[in-house]
Design an enzyme around this catalytic site. Structure first.
Site, PDB file in Angstrom:
ATOM      1  CE  LYS A 272      13.966  -7.884  -1.200  1.00 28.81           C
ATOM      2  NZ  LYS A 272      15.056  -7.173  -1.896  1.00 28.81           N
TER       3      LYS A 272
ATOM      4  CG  ASN B 174      -1.843   1.152   1.326  1.00 30.62           C
ATOM      5  OD1 ASN B 174      -1.583   2.225   0.753  1.00 30.62           O
ATOM      6  ND2 ASN B 174      -2.942   0.973   2.029  1.00 30.62           N
TER       7      ASN B 174
ATOM      8  CE  LYS C 103      -4.030   8.204   1.816  1.00 33.02           C
ATOM      9  NZ  LYS C 103      -5.402   8.423   1.318  1.00 33.02           N
ATOM     10  CB  THR C 104      -0.076   2.503   4.933  1.00 29.03           C
ATOM     11  OG1 THR C 104       0.067   1.374   4.078  1.00 29.03           O
ATOM     12  CG2 THR C 104      -1.543   2.813   5.112  1.00 29.03           C
TER      13      THR C 104
ATOM     14  N   GLY D 191       9.474  -1.235   7.885  1.00 24.19           N
ATOM     15  CA  GLY D 191       9.450  -0.491   9.150  1.00 24.19           C
ATOM     16  C   GLY D 191      10.774   0.148   9.519  1.00 24.19           C
ATOM     17  CD  GLU D 192      12.758  -2.255  11.977  1.00 31.45           C
ATOM     18  OE1 GLU D 192      13.318  -1.582  12.847  1.00 31.45           O
ATOM     19  OE2 GLU D 192      11.657  -2.830  12.160  1.00 31.45           O
TER      20      GLU D 192
ATOM     21  CD  GLN E 256       5.669   1.629   8.881  1.00 34.98           C
ATOM     22  OE1 GLN E 256       5.703   2.315   9.881  1.00 34.98           O
ATOM     23  NE2 GLN E 256       6.060   0.387   8.861  1.00 34.98           N
TER      24      GLN E 256
END
Lengths: 176, 743
Positions: B706, B636, B638-639, B709-710, B643
């Protein structure tokens, strides 16, 4: 070694003072008069969250440093952690639960459309602050909005999207 | 599978709940007869409690009970019972276990009262007498105690550095181009906006419902059951909304232990919330000192990589991160020596904080590479292309996919990198020096076994659930997208539920592995559901007897056989004909180990930064950041973009703002509030551009995910530091970079 006591109390050897009595007060919140029983030391924030179950207003720091607890009092944005509930009788308090007339306030919709949040914890404060800021009428540019929204921290880092959302609402208001 | 929703920029499905204030967080369940806890923290870092004076506190009207190590109920004896899913080797901290103090801010007493205000006031009346011992909290002053980390279960996900290769010291000596130095960063605290909180609902003797701030409801459930000797089925943990975590919710924090202890002992409902100061009294990103010595030949090809790191840990656990492994994963070199050691200090155990190890280790790597490029007289992008690899040299395995070159290309183009004057101090805007710098980021793409359940009801609704978490990560939204596509249904009819230990098992959510892990589980559950739908069709409709799963398209809420002679059947008809008018399937999403093991799997990024540095005052403004991300399939945009933006803001913060400052005389952090622990405010953040580079990866998992978040954070601080070097000619290696470093 004897360490310092945790709280410096000049009346160290005296017994703790009796607690101030509880008071019945009426708060006008989101257009309704609500009677609650509180001691004078209860903040507006804790009164909203604990006594009135309006948990949309968030506690992030309890120090006026993060803005998560922002609500509108007579249309002006304030940090509800920095005022006592007993000081707010007779005022019109609006929380996130009461900002929309019906359905969603344009600012709420803009926040969704621009993905102006992630975890959502600072969001009610951001939205109330943004509405209050536009009421103040000092924000003319994107830079103004950034500056005037700097009392509301967002640890997820949604700042650019927050400004996009506010600018959209601001421009729509200007065109009315 | 038709992808109608996967890859689409869909607004967060939990958005309405969050903007209207109806999303409830752990401290917001106002259950009846609630008791409020308030914690007293130690004010020494090492020693013993000799006496706790409770008399005055106990006299306050409304105080129900005060707990200290002297009177608290006993809990599990074995240290193992306190080990949560993210526990490093060692003995986990047990609150109020005895009179020993092992770090400053350790919880040593808790008041339980009938109101929050009374509990807070009474806690302020408690005084403590200590026998204080000498405390060591300064990493740099305790390097002599550095040693190899202990190994344990955590070593699986965080392997130690690979063995040395060639002779790195000799090759460094012989290299015509040399760069490196000493890099230090202090402690950082996660500081999610929501403070840690637990509301314990005492349902019955030994039966609890717990609203907890956690990145793993099952982790909390397991911890509570093991510590308090309860049955798993009698401990239900709920965390549908989490107000940010960034790793701090990967381990149970002490408010959980204390509130559960009090609820069981007093047989009542208890809430315990930590205040902002107390958010600095547990895990944190560890202070780390690193040294690099890199050598290259005259053409700029790396000949030697030496990277050593000493990080802080507590006296009771060996918290480790992957700090030094990264350099040789992205830069080939015949001679490599990587060392990683820990120095125990009188502090709380560190814990994972966004891009743990990666954000720490890649900072020196990318600055040292920038230095070498500068010495070689090469453009930093060109230098990286010269030292590019499609193989991870630390394991000898190829990358499953690596579109880093494309990241360089697209980000450089967007940034306008071609117009850069390579000379430091060559670009200006009025009295401000302008600098352009860049860096690379990498984060491993991991996947862990996770379960999910898909339930289709006769009203045409699909509910998919897993005990995973969404702390702003977008899990609610992307899992619904995956499920809708898997079942060929409209997203409006699909709901994803999470954050409940009663749901199918999910491990803690972190390390950027949730989308891949839970996404695979959702697909598995949907596949299971399809099989059951077919079975039901076969049992109710003779035409379907000879139809195989592969011969059916699952679209528009129907089974549509490829053989047009066989009539389509609506899911709703099949559900209506089933027991309880629903069909459900619970399945495990397994990593495809056989395929994965032959490859290194990682997300990559290229970050380009522009800074303005005030020549007189040293004030740095990050005017522009462009980040190009290659992270497989973006579920997504957008989200996902959010992030990455968040990671970029964290990068600016890490480069220029945040640090928990310790007074080493007393071993206590000094700036434990959001006014003095600096993170960016709105006015600090300027133009941020995110590019997702197309990357097709068939190896990581079926969906090619994959995780993101980081990766948004890694590489941002060195890109800014390199831009500051370009602006000022000053190479600042420590973090955060301060005004006085540049004046």
């Amino acid at each position: 070694m004897k360490s310092e006591p945790q709280v410096i109390n000049n009346e160290h050897d005296k017994l703790p003072a009796a607690l101030a009595p509880e008071l019945d007060i009426v708060l006008r919140v989101n257009g309704h008069d609500r009677t609650i029983t509180v001691r004078p030391w209860v903040t507006l924030l804790d009164a909203l969250r604990g006594r009135l179950d309006l948990t949309g207003t968030k506690k992030g720091c309890d120090h006026g440093q993060c803005g998560a607890c922002t609500v509108l009092v007579n249309g002006k944005r304030i940090n509800s952690c920095l005022t006592l509930a007993v000081m707010q009788t007779g005022n019109d308090i609006t929380t996130i639960e009461g900002i929309a007339q019906d359905g969603m306030h344009p600012m709420q919709q803009a926040f969704i459309d621009h993905d102006a949040f992630q975890c959502g914890y600072c969001t009610p404060g951001q939205i109330c602050s943004a509405i209050g800021m536009l009421n103040e009428g000092h924000a003319h540019t994107r830079g103004d909005v950034q500056e005037l929204m700097s009392g509301n921290l967002c640890r997820c880092g949604a700042y650019t999207n927050i400004v996009d959302a506010i600018m959209e609402v601001k421009e729509a208001q200007g065109n009315e | 599978m038709q992808q109608k929703y996967i890859g689409k920029a869909i607004s967060r499905v939990d958005g309405p709940a969050k903007v209207t204030g109806t999303a409830k967080y752990a401290a917001e369940y106002n259950v009846p007869d609630l008791h409020y806890g308030y914690v007293v923290n130690s004010t020494i870092a090492n020693g013993e409690i000799e006496k706790i004076n409770l008399t005055k506190a106990a006299m306050v009207d409304g105080v129900v009970k005060i707990y200290t190590h002297e009177n608290r109920p006993s809990t599990a004896w074995l240290s193992l019972n306190y080990a949560d899913m993210d526990a490093p080797p060692g003995k986990p901290f047990v609150p109020m276990h005895n009179n020993k103090v092992v770090y400053n801010g350790q919880p040593i007493a808790m008041v339980v009262a009938k109101s929050f205000e009374v509990a807070r006031y009474a806690a302020s009346l408690i005084t403590v007498e200590y026998k204080a011992d000498k405390s060591d909290t300064d990493l740099v002053a305790n390097l002599q105690n550095a040693r190899d980390p202990k190994k344990g279960l955590a070593s699986f996900l965080k392997p130690p550095p690979p063995k040395p290769k060639g002779n790195a010291a000799k090759a460094y000596e012989a290299a015509p181009l040399k760069a490196g130095g000493s890099f230090y960063h202090g402690v950082e605290h996660h500081n999610p906006m929501e403070p840690f909180a637990t509301t314990v609902v005492y349902e019955d003797k030994d039966k609890l419902k717990i609203y907890d701030k956690t990145q793993g409801s099952v982790n909390t459930q397991m911890y509570v059951a093991n510590v308090f000797g309860l049955k798993f089925k009698d401990v239900r943990v709920l965390s549908p909304f989490v107000g940010g975590a960034f790793g701090s919710g990967l381990r149970p924090q002490y408010q959980l232990f204390l509130s559960v202890m009090a609820a069981l002992d007093m047989q009542c409902n208890v809430r315990l919330t930590l205040n902002r100061h107390q958010m600095f009294t547990f895990g944190h990103r560890p202070a780390t000192l690193q040294n690099t010595f890199y050598g290259a030949d005259a053409d700029g090809k790396l000949q030697s990589i030496q990277h050593e790191s000493v990080a802080e840990t507590s006296t009771y656990e060996d918290y480790t991160e992957i700090v030094v492994n990264w350099a040789n994963m992205i830069y080939p070199s015949p001679n490599v020596n990587l060392q990683y050691k820990l120095a125990p200090l009188n502090m709380a155990s560190p814990m994972d904080m966004r891009a743990p190890g990666g954000a720490t280790g890649m900072h020196p790597v990318e600055i040292t590479i920038d230095e070498l490029a500068h010495q070689a007289g090469m453009d930093p992008v060109e230098f990286r292309l010269l030292n590019y690899t499609d193989e991870d040299e630390t394991t000898g395995k190829p990358y499953s996919s690596k579109e880093l070159k494309e990241c360089f290309k697209q980000a450089a183009e967007k940034f306008g990198w071609a117009k850069r004057n390579p000379q430091p101090r060559s670009m200006r805007r009025g009295h401000k020096l302008v600098g352009w710098g860049m860096a690379t980021g990498i984060w491993e793409a991991m996947q862990v076994p996770t379960r999910a359940e898909a339930i289709l009801t006769a009203d045409g609704k699909l509910t998919v659930r897993s005990a995973t978490a969404d702390f702003g990560t977008g899990t609610y939204t992307v899992m619904a997208q995956i499920a809708a596509d898997a079942m060929g249904m409209s997203l409006d009819n699909v709901t994803f539920e999470l954050g409940d230990s009663d749901m199918p098992f999910a491990p803690i959510s972190g390390g950027s592995f949730t989308a891949a892990s839970c996404g695979t589980a959702v697909q598995a559950a949907c596949l299971g559901l399809k099989k059951k739908l077919l079975k039901k069709a076969q049992s109710t409709n003779a035409e379907y007897k000879s139809v195989n799963l592969d011969d059916i398209a699952f679209v528009d809420g129907q089974l549509q056989p490829t053989n047009s002679a066989v009539k389509p059947i609506a899911y709703t008809d099949l559900a209506a004909a089933s027991k309880n008018k629903q069909i459900a399937s619970k399945n495990m999403g397994w990593p495809q180990m056989m395929k994965q093991r032959k490859y290194t799997r990682a997300a990559h990024s290229a970050i380009f930064a522009e800074v303005e540095v005030d020549e007189d005052f040293g004030v740095v403004k990050v005017t522009r950041l462009v980040s190009a991300i290659a992270a497989g399939k973006i579920l997504n945009p957008k989200t996902a973009r959010s992030q990455i933006l968040g990671g970029m803001v964290w990068g600016i913060s890490k480069a220029l703002r945040e640090e928990s400052v310790m007074d080493h005389r007393i071993g206590r952090f000094m700036n434990t509030n959001l006014g003095e622990y600096h993170t960016p405010v709105n006015a600090d953040i300027h133009q941020l551009d995110v590019i997702f580079v197309e990357e097709d990866d068939q190896i990581v998992n079926d969906l090619g995910i994959k995780g993101i978040g980081e990766i948004g954070l890694v590489g941002v601080p060195p890109a800014i530091a390199n831009a500051i070097f370009h602006a000022t000619g000053k190479r600042v290696r420590n973090l955060p970079i301060k005004l006085n470093d540049l004046m």
